[in-house]
Design an enzyme around this catalytic site. Sequence first.
Site, PDB file in Angstrom:
ATOM      1  N   GLU A 128       3.130  -7.662  -2.498  1.00 41.86           N
ATOM      2  CA  GLU A 128       1.804  -7.635  -1.889  1.00 41.86           C
ATOM      3  C   GLU A 128       0.941  -8.667  -2.612  1.00 41.86           C
ATOM      4  O   GLU A 128       1.067  -8.860  -3.813  1.00 41.86           O
ATOM      5  CB  GLU A 128       1.185  -6.241  -2.013  1.00 41.86           C
ATOM      6  CG  GLU A 128       1.914  -5.235  -1.162  1.00 41.86           C
ATOM      7  CD  GLU A 128       1.261  -3.862  -1.171  1.00 41.86           C
ATOM      8  OE1 GLU A 128       0.067  -3.753  -1.488  1.00 41.86           O
ATOM      9  OE2 GLU A 128       1.973  -2.897  -0.846  1.00 41.86           O
ATOM     10  N   THR A 183      13.335  -0.261   2.307  1.00 42.57           N
ATOM     11  CA  THR A 183      14.068   0.021   1.066  1.00 42.57           C
ATOM     12  C   THR A 183      14.762   1.373   1.196  1.00 42.57           C
ATOM     13  O   THR A 183      14.087   2.403   1.274  1.00 42.57           O
ATOM     14  CB  THR A 183      13.088   0.024  -0.123  1.00 42.57           C
ATOM     15  OG1 THR A 183      12.474  -1.259  -0.178  1.00 42.57           O
ATOM     16  CG2 THR A 183      13.787   0.313  -1.433  1.00 42.57           C
ATOM     17  N   GLU A 207      14.150  -6.691   1.358  1.00 39.97           N
ATOM     18  CA  GLU A 207      13.038  -7.634   1.265  1.00 39.97           C
ATOM     19  C   GLU A 207      12.488  -7.602  -0.153  1.00 39.97           C
ATOM     20  O   GLU A 207      12.390  -6.551  -0.757  1.00 39.97           O
ATOM     21  CB  GLU A 207      11.969  -7.182   2.279  1.00 39.97           C
ATOM     22  CG  GLU A 207      10.883  -8.173   2.504  1.00 39.97           C
ATOM     23  CD  GLU A 207      11.397  -9.585   2.675  1.00 39.97           C
ATOM     24  OE1 GLU A 207      12.037  -9.864   3.684  1.00 39.97           O
ATOM     25  OE2 GLU A 207      11.166 -10.417   1.767  1.00 39.97           O
ATOM     26  N   ALA A 222       1.573  -6.428 -20.599  1.00 41.80           N
ATOM     27  CA  ALA A 222       1.267  -5.017 -20.868  1.00 41.80           C
ATOM     28  C   ALA A 222      -0.008  -4.614 -20.140  1.00 41.80           C
ATOM     29  O   ALA A 222      -0.877  -5.455 -19.882  1.00 41.80           O
ATOM     30  CB  ALA A 222       1.107  -4.813 -22.367  1.00 41.80           C
ATOM     31  N   CYS A 275       5.766   0.623  -4.226  1.00 41.36           N
ATOM     32  CA  CYS A 275       7.207   0.375  -4.386  1.00 41.36           C
ATOM     33  C   CYS A 275       7.786   0.875  -5.708  1.00 41.36           C
ATOM     34  O   CYS A 275       8.631   1.774  -5.713  1.00 41.36           O
ATOM     35  CB  CYS A 275       7.487  -1.106  -4.224  1.00 41.36           C
ATOM     36  SG  CYS A 275       6.886  -1.736  -2.657  1.00 41.36           S
TER      37      CYS A 275
HETATM   38  C1  UGA Z   1       7.286  -5.142  -5.905  1.00 41.99           C
HETATM   39  C2  UGA Z   1       8.306  -6.237  -6.262  1.00 41.99           C
HETATM   40  O1  UGA Z   1       7.743  -7.162  -7.188  1.00 41.99           O
HETATM   41  C3  UGA Z   1       8.753  -7.003  -4.997  1.00 41.99           C
HETATM   42  O2  UGA Z   1       9.759  -7.945  -5.333  1.00 41.99           O
HETATM   43  C4  UGA Z   1       9.304  -5.991  -3.996  1.00 41.99           C
HETATM   44  O3  UGA Z   1       9.690  -6.625  -2.785  1.00 41.99           O
HETATM   45  C5  UGA Z   1       8.229  -4.955  -3.683  1.00 41.99           C
HETATM   46  O4  UGA Z   1       7.849  -4.280  -4.918  1.00 41.99           O
HETATM   47  C6  UGA Z   1       8.832  -3.950  -2.706  1.00 41.99           C
HETATM   48  O5  UGA Z   1       9.781  -3.273  -3.072  1.00 41.99           O
HETATM   49  O6  UGA Z   1       8.434  -3.963  -1.531  1.00 41.99           O
HETATM   50  P1  UGA Z   1       4.644  -5.127  -5.407  1.00 41.99           P
HETATM   51  O7  UGA Z   1       4.756  -3.639  -5.408  1.00 41.99           O
HETATM   52  O8  UGA Z   1       3.895  -5.794  -4.301  1.00 41.99           O
HETATM   53  O9  UGA Z   1       6.111  -5.796  -5.401  1.00 41.99           O
HETATM   54  O10 UGA Z   1       3.921  -5.547  -6.751  1.00 41.99           O
HETATM   55  P2  UGA Z   1       4.310  -6.221  -8.151  1.00 41.99           P
HETATM   56  O11 UGA Z   1       3.684  -7.556  -8.230  1.00 41.99           O
HETATM   57  O12 UGA Z   1       5.745  -6.148  -8.425  1.00 41.99           O
HETATM   58  O13 UGA Z   1       3.530  -5.251  -9.163  1.00 41.99           O
HETATM   59  C7  UGA Z   1       3.876  -3.873  -9.273  1.00 41.99           C
HETATM   60  C8  UGA Z   1       3.076  -3.214 -10.365  1.00 41.99           C
HETATM   61  O14 UGA Z   1       3.488  -3.678 -11.654  1.00 41.99           O
HETATM   62  C9  UGA Z   1       1.576  -3.472 -10.295  1.00 41.99           C
HETATM   63  O15 UGA Z   1       0.889  -2.274 -10.558  1.00 41.99           O
HETATM   64  C10 UGA Z   1       1.320  -4.479 -11.404  1.00 41.99           C
HETATM   65  O16 UGA Z   1       0.027  -4.411 -11.937  1.00 41.99           O
HETATM   66  C11 UGA Z   1       2.352  -4.032 -12.425  1.00 41.99           C
HETATM   67  N1  UGA Z   1       2.730  -5.126 -13.364  1.00 41.99           N
HETATM   68  C12 UGA Z   1       3.385  -6.227 -12.917  1.00 41.99           C
HETATM   69  C13 UGA Z   1       2.425  -4.982 -14.709  1.00 41.99           C
HETATM   70  O17 UGA Z   1       1.831  -3.979 -15.150  1.00 41.99           O
HETATM   71  N2  UGA Z   1       2.813  -5.986 -15.568  1.00 41.99           N
HETATM   72  C14 UGA Z   1       3.468  -7.093 -15.154  1.00 41.99           C
HETATM   73  O18 UGA Z   1       3.790  -7.966 -15.997  1.00 41.99           O
HETATM   74  C15 UGA Z   1       3.761  -7.221 -13.789  1.00 41.99           C
END
Ligand code: UGA
Length: 431
Positions: A156, A123, A152, A256, A264
């Site tokens: 995770e 990124t 990408e 929430a 990321c």
């Molecule tokens: C994120 C993006 O979703 C991916 O598309 C991207 O490729 C990746 O970053 C990256 O840039 O490499 P990731 O960091 O693995 O992926 O995790 P997410 O599932 O997006 O969750 C991120 C954070 O948001 C977590 O702490 C999760 O608990 C929080 N979250 C997610 C919430 O608090 N509420 C939600 O409704 C969704």
Amino acid sequence: MKLALVGTGYVGLVSGACFAEFGYQAVCIDKDVSRIENLKSGKCPFYEPGMDNLLSKHLKDTKLLSFSTSLSDAISDADLIFITVGTPSKRLDDEADLKYVWSVANEIGKNIKKYSVIVTKSTVPVGTSKEIKKIIGNLVSDDLFDVVSNPEFLREGSAIDDFMRPDRVVVGTENKKSEKIMKELYRPLYLKETPVFSTSVETAEIIKYASNSFLATKIGFINEVADLCEAVGANVQDVSKAMGIDQRIGSKFLNAGPGYGGSCFPKDVKAFFSTAKKFDVDLSIINAVHKSNQNRIEKVANKIINFVDNKSVLSFLGLSFKPNTDDIRESSSIKLANYLSQKGYKINCFDPAAMKNAKIKFDNFNYYNSAYEACNNADAIVIGTEWNEFRALNFYEISKIVKMKKIFDLRNIYDGSELERLGFEYYGTGK
Ligand code: UGA
């Protein structure tokens, strides 16, 4: 097609293993000798569902995947060279630190022998791929390479599935030749009707940051709405559901909780804002999202502090930044536990995968082998990460072993009324 991927973090390893699954020969390269030795014996450096099987299949059975510490050997006959190194935040400001990217670009320039497409998958802020082109172009003829941006979007915990079944593939190129090669690379996905989106290099770079920042904005937004719901006695889960049914809004990323974390969103939101600032553009919404998320830990902590005396025992269930990973980087649950530990609370904790990583950094927590052991004698239980195995805990049994029946369900995985029937005081998020 022969591929070389430089950097064996999440993106590099998952991409390498999945490209091997497509049938390509992939060499993953890293300077870290012990990491490469472990990988050669099939040991994945992080917990990711499905990775062990994929590594073992393509290392031992198909032999399409290999590992090396030598960039010069690995790239000598590669058709495509992927830059998949980390771009952490700089220590003193919010910008992405690109020192690993520059160093790899230099190494590629020094070692490239035949025409290759250099693909940025890390990124990186807008303008980086052009800069990579300059660095390599200063060392070899422009005919020997093209630079492409191919961000990408894998998450995770579901990285393999995200790679194999993405919503879209974004390919930013400068000419038809490299665009054609990239389309060929992603043909296995194209056949499954995955949209392959061709853009300019700059557009592709911005798509990545805009996507992550937008998702972070959704989370930040619903978290603040949750605060209002709590203040007026409304239910944020119903608000999210009703909002999400509107297809213009969409239901995902409207849960929430204690704030977004991981390797990321926190760094990308900051870097997006600070990149724009360099071009005299004020991404004020993005800046507000970052600040709101930063303040969240204290806000959530105060809620607990209001209901539980300090020096009490808090049982933290879940330490990873989200379920199905052992990654604790920027984990809200860990930040909260640490904040409360500094305030004098005793932290007893359990996580199905992240304790090994947590133990290295936090010797102020007590670690237990199960959720039940961690809840023993607790003055309050805090669910910080929504692991599936926490969704059906036997609270009748737990009610017999805790000191006080209080639960802070930060991820809203329980129906409060059921727990209240067992005598628990239940505090969800925004309800
Ligand atoms: C994120 C993006 O979703 C991916 O598309 C991207 O490729 C990746 O970053 C990256 O840039 O490499 P990731 O960091 O693995 O992926 O995790 P997410 O599932 O997006 O969750 C991120 C954070 O948001 C977590 O702490 C999760 O608990 C929080 N979250 C997610 C919430 O608090 N509420 C939600 O409704 C969704």
